[in-house]
Every structure is written in C-alpha cells, then in structure tokens.
Write an enzyme that holds these catalytic residues in place. Structure first.
Site, PDB file in Angstrom:
ATOM      1  N   TYR A 181      24.379 -15.661  -8.285  1.00 36.34           N
ATOM      2  CA  TYR A 181      25.381 -15.006  -9.134  1.00 36.34           C
ATOM      3  C   TYR A 181      24.786 -13.829  -9.912  1.00 36.34           C
ATOM      4  O   TYR A 181      25.263 -13.460 -10.977  1.00 36.34           O
ATOM      5  CB  TYR A 181      26.002 -16.018 -10.111  1.00 36.34           C
ATOM      6  CG  TYR A 181      26.741 -17.171  -9.443  1.00 36.34           C
ATOM      7  CD1 TYR A 181      27.048 -17.138  -8.090  1.00 36.34           C
ATOM      8  CD2 TYR A 181      27.124 -18.289 -10.165  1.00 36.34           C
ATOM      9  CE1 TYR A 181      27.707 -18.190  -7.472  1.00 36.34           C
ATOM     10  CE2 TYR A 181      27.795 -19.346  -9.554  1.00 36.34           C
ATOM     11  CZ  TYR A 181      28.079 -19.294  -8.209  1.00 36.34           C
ATOM     12  OH  TYR A 181      28.741 -20.343  -7.609  1.00 36.34           O
TER      13      TYR A 181
ATOM     14  N   LYS B 160      17.231 -25.365  -0.712  1.00 37.87           N
ATOM     15  CA  LYS B 160      17.628 -25.322   0.693  1.00 37.87           C
ATOM     16  C   LYS B 160      16.500 -24.588   1.404  1.00 37.87           C
ATOM     17  O   LYS B 160      16.701 -23.557   2.057  1.00 37.87           O
ATOM     18  CB  LYS B 160      18.984 -24.594   0.804  1.00 37.87           C
ATOM     19  CG  LYS B 160      19.589 -24.606   2.201  1.00 37.87           C
ATOM     20  CD  LYS B 160      20.007 -25.995   2.672  1.00 37.87           C
ATOM     21  CE  LYS B 160      20.403 -25.925   4.140  1.00 37.87           C
ATOM     22  NZ  LYS B 160      20.545 -27.239   4.766  1.00 37.87           N
TER      23      LYS B 160
ATOM     24  N   ASP C 272      22.387 -30.123   0.875  1.00 39.99           N
ATOM     25  CA  ASP C 272      23.386 -30.849   1.672  1.00 39.99           C
ATOM     26  C   ASP C 272      23.110 -32.354   1.643  1.00 39.99           C
ATOM     27  O   ASP C 272      24.017 -33.171   1.472  1.00 39.99           O
ATOM     28  CB  ASP C 272      23.451 -30.304   3.111  1.00 39.99           C
ATOM     29  CG  ASP C 272      22.080 -30.022   3.716  1.00 39.99           C
ATOM     30  OD1 ASP C 272      21.076 -30.064   2.979  1.00 39.99           O
ATOM     31  OD2 ASP C 272      22.009 -29.749   4.926  1.00 39.99           O
TER      32      ASP C 272
ATOM     33  N   ASP D 219      26.378 -25.405  -9.373  1.00 38.17           N
ATOM     34  CA  ASP D 219      27.811 -25.219  -9.631  1.00 38.17           C
ATOM     35  C   ASP D 219      28.600 -26.207  -8.767  1.00 38.17           C
ATOM     36  O   ASP D 219      29.472 -26.938  -9.249  1.00 38.17           O
ATOM     37  CB  ASP D 219      28.181 -23.768  -9.289  1.00 38.17           C
ATOM     38  CG  ASP D 219      29.617 -23.419  -9.674  1.00 38.17           C
ATOM     39  OD1 ASP D 219      30.288 -24.263 -10.291  1.00 38.17           O
ATOM     40  OD2 ASP D 219      30.055 -22.300  -9.348  1.00 38.17           O
TER      41      ASP D 219
ATOM     42  N   ASP E   4      30.579 -30.009  -9.837  1.00 39.26           N
ATOM     43  CA  ASP E   4      31.995 -30.338  -9.608  1.00 39.26           C
ATOM     44  C   ASP E   4      32.105 -31.687  -8.902  1.00 39.26           C
ATOM     45  O   ASP E   4      32.970 -32.502  -9.223  1.00 39.26           O
ATOM     46  CB  ASP E   4      32.690 -29.265  -8.763  1.00 39.26           C
ATOM     47  CG  ASP E   4      33.327 -28.175  -9.628  1.00 39.26           C
ATOM     48  OD1 ASP E   4      32.828 -27.961 -10.742  1.00 39.26           O
ATOM     49  OD2 ASP E   4      34.320 -27.563  -9.190  1.00 39.26           O
TER      50      ASP E   4
HETATM   51 MN    MN Z   1      32.185 -24.336 -11.105  1.00 36.80          MN
END
Ligand code: MN
Ligand code: NAD
Length: 359
Positions: free
Chosen positions: A138, A189, A222, A246, A250
């Site tokens: 980001y 990763k 993953d 992020d 969630d």
């Molecule tokens: Mn989020």
C-alpha cells in the site's frame, strides 16, 4: 490526577453512534477509577464537511492533532463520495502523516458471541495480528499508461525497506514477549516473492536473536489461512505485511463472530505522534440511524487506547464490563441479540459503575 487529551473524530455513518457510546463508557471509567481525567476535543471532520467545503481535514488540522495524546476515530465513507477520496482524505493523511507504522488487531471470542468455527468457544482465538502500516503493497507506488487502449498497462509496486521491516519486526517481538504464551508467527510469501519477502524472513531471523525468550515460526500466507481455521490454538501473535495482514485480520474478525466487535490501533511505538484507535468496521450505511450498531468494537477500541495511555487498570475494567454484558446476552442483532446500541451501552456503563477496582 493524570490528564489525557483525546481527539474524537466520529466522522460518518454509524461512526457517531458508536463513538458517543464509547465516550460514555470512558467517562464512567474515569469517574470510577478516580486517577485520571480525559479532555476530549470533538472534531466534526467527515464527509458532510467535505461535501460543503471540499476538504476533510481543515487547514492546520494535523498540527492541532499533534497536541493530543490519542485519536479516537469512528469510520469514514459516504454513499455519494468515492471510497478512495474519503480514505485518502481523512484516515490516511493521519496514519501516514504521523507514521503510525504499527497496526495492532486483537481478536478473542467474547462470551455470548458465536464463532463459525465448530470447536471454538469463549476465550479462544486469542490472537494479536500486527500489520505493517506504512509501506509494502500500500505504498502508493505505481501508475497506468495507455489508458483504455489494448496495450494499457498498470503497475502496483510493493516497497519494503530494511528500516520499515526491522521496526515492525521488533514491535511484533515486543508484543509477543508481553503476552503469556510468548509465541510469534512471521507470515510471508517468500516462496513466490523472492525479494521483499525473502528480506522479511532474513530480518525476522536477525531480530529473533534479540528475543531468545520468544518462540517463533514462519508460515506462508496461504497456509496461514488454513492454520487459522484448522489449528487456531497454535497461534498467538502474528506479524505480516500491509496487504497480508489486512486480509488475515478480516478472516480473524469473521472467525471471532462479527465485524461489529473488532478493534484496531494505529500506533506510533516511538510516541512521536498521537496514535489513532478505531473500530475495524466502516460506516455501515445499511444500519445507520437505526440505533442497532454494535458498540462493542468501539468499547474494545477505547480499551486499547487506555492501555496505550498507560491506564491498564481502566482498560481491564472496561473489557470485564463488556464481557459481563455479552455473557448476559445483551447483544445487538449482528451477534444474534435484540438489544439496541443504547441498551448495550447502558448495560456496560452500569457494569463499570459496579466494578470493584483491584487496589
Ligand atoms: Mn481491511
Ligand atoms: P462496513 O464495515 O461499513 O459494513 C459491512 C457490514 O457489516 C454491513 O452489513 C454492516 O451493517 C455491518 N457492520 C459493520 N459494523 C457494524 C456494527 N458496529 N454493528 C453491526 N453491524 C455492523 O463495510 P462496507 O459496507 O464495506 O463499507 C461502508 C463504507 O465504510 C464504505 O464507504 C467504506 O469505504 C467505509 N469503510 C471505512 C473504514 C474506516 O473508516 N476505517 C473501514 C471499512 C470501510
């Protein structure tokens, strides 16, 4: 008397409903505790102001915030303003402007709240996800060329710096060390992404040498989603990049029962600037004004803020009150109850008034 200066920015949608609930609980706590007082500065920054004036943060706004000890934030986002405008207009200028590089997201299944995981009950999923909050995927580096043409191209470059990775890694090891299990999982990763992610792994191994008392392991992102579902008890503290964390957080919020209970802190561990605390959820247009927004996320958020301000006793009291109220089944509809925001808030405030502070 300890005095803490708080900037309250409820902003949009259900933000004002849940932040006023949180401020009521904070008032009750300060009275009950007797050792501190909060000076709250109420700011009306949000999408209404943007639609009138064209800006979210008025001239000098960030300088004003710098004089505060913490920021208590609601949610930003309106139906008639594009999300990237509201996000980059209000939340990101604060988080990036103040270099709030550590995003912390605790999870725990609260009593009375049901997890979609068959074998998980109250107290389980006691995790702390640490998200790198200043760079990575980001960082805002990229661009587009040849728009609309067949040869259109777009890049989105992830930026990882040694300074950025090392400071989040140290913060995560510190967090893990402060928790009873002293257990950290470093998520990357690094099989597919050979540069930035391999540097993460290397820096993790270097920093780990300074924390011989912390047990740590590595997991690919993953595989981490599977481990969160299949072996949730093998996890305690987690550190991951901006994008990976992020997504993982969630998943964590969903596994713990609802977005309506999940809190987060955007922290400057060096305390150069005020840190910002907010519920993870957004402005929830679908329930705005109906009086049924779950205030638990904003209570838990207030508890994180109190801990950051050094008021550990009051933070613990607030969480005890919230857990009592949840256990008693006083819950909003998103977690299967029938209570309103006001009823949950009143029950929490009453529980705080009746709380016996340990001396
Ligand atoms: Mn989020
Ligand atoms: P959302 O979190 O607002 O809502 C998702 C779903 O969860 C909705 O059905 C909502 O009713 C429910 N929900 C959320 N919080 C709840 C609560 N406290 N109690 C009960 N139910 C709750 O996410 P969205 O719909 O994707 O986004 C709506 C707006 O919020 C968008 O403009 C988005 O950009 C913004 N947003 C802002 C933030 C932020 O300020 N940090 C975070 C996420 C989304």
């Amino acid at each position: 008397m300890r005095v803490h200066k708080i900037a309250s920015i409820p902003a949009d949608g259900i933000g004002p409903e849940v932040i006023s609930a949180g401020l009521e609980a904070l008032d009750a706590l300060a009275l009950r505790d007797g050792g501190f007082r909060l000076e709250v500065m109420h700011l009306d920054w949000g999408s209404e102001r943007y639609k009138k004036t064209g800006i979210y943060i008025p001239e000098g706004g960030l300088d004003l915030l710098k004089t505060m000890d913490a920021i208590y934030f609601g949610a930003v986002g309106a139906v008639d303003v594009p999300d990237h405008i509201s996000l980059w207009g209000l939340r990101l200028p604060i988080a990036q402007g103040f270099d709030l590089y550590a995003n912390v997201r605790p999870t725990r299944i609260l009593p009375g709240v049901e997890s979609p995981l068959r074998d998980a009950g109250p107290g389980d999923l006691d995790w702390l996800i640490v998200r790198e909050n200043s760079e990575g995927e980001y960082a805002g580096h990229g661009g587009r060329a040849h728009r609309g043409l067949p040869e259109e191209v777009a890049t989105e470059v992830a930026i990882f710096t040694r300074v950025g990775v090392e400071r989040i890694m140290r913060f995560a090891f510190d967090c893990a060390r402060a928790r009873p299990r002293k257990l950290l999982t470093v998520v990357t990763k690094s099989n597919a992404q050979r540069f930035g992610m391999v540097m993460w792994d290397e820096i993790a191994a270097e920093v780990a040498k300074d924390y011989p008392d912390v047990t740590w392991d590595k997991e690919l992102v993953d595989a981490m989603t599977m481990r969160m579902v299949r072996k949730p008890r093998s996890i305690d503290t987690v550190v991951a990049t901006n994008l990976h964390a992020d997504i993982l957080s969630d998943l964590a919020a969903a596994l713990a029962g609802s977005l309506g209970v999940a809190p987060t802190g955007n922290v400057d561990p060096q305390r150069r600037f005020p840190s910002m605390f907010e519920p993870i959820h957004g402005s929830a247009f679908d329930i705005t004004g109906k009086g049924i927004a779950n205030p638990v996320a904003s209570f838990w958020t207030a508890a994180l803020m109190l801990e950051h301000l050094g008021e550990r006793r009051a933070a613990a009291a607030l969480m005890t009150a919230v857990e009592q109220v949840c256990a008693a089944g006083i819950l909003t509809p998103d977690v299967g109850g029938k209570a309103s925001t006001k009823e949950v808030t009143k029950a929490v405030v009453d529980a705080i008034r009746g709380y016996n502070f340990p001396v």
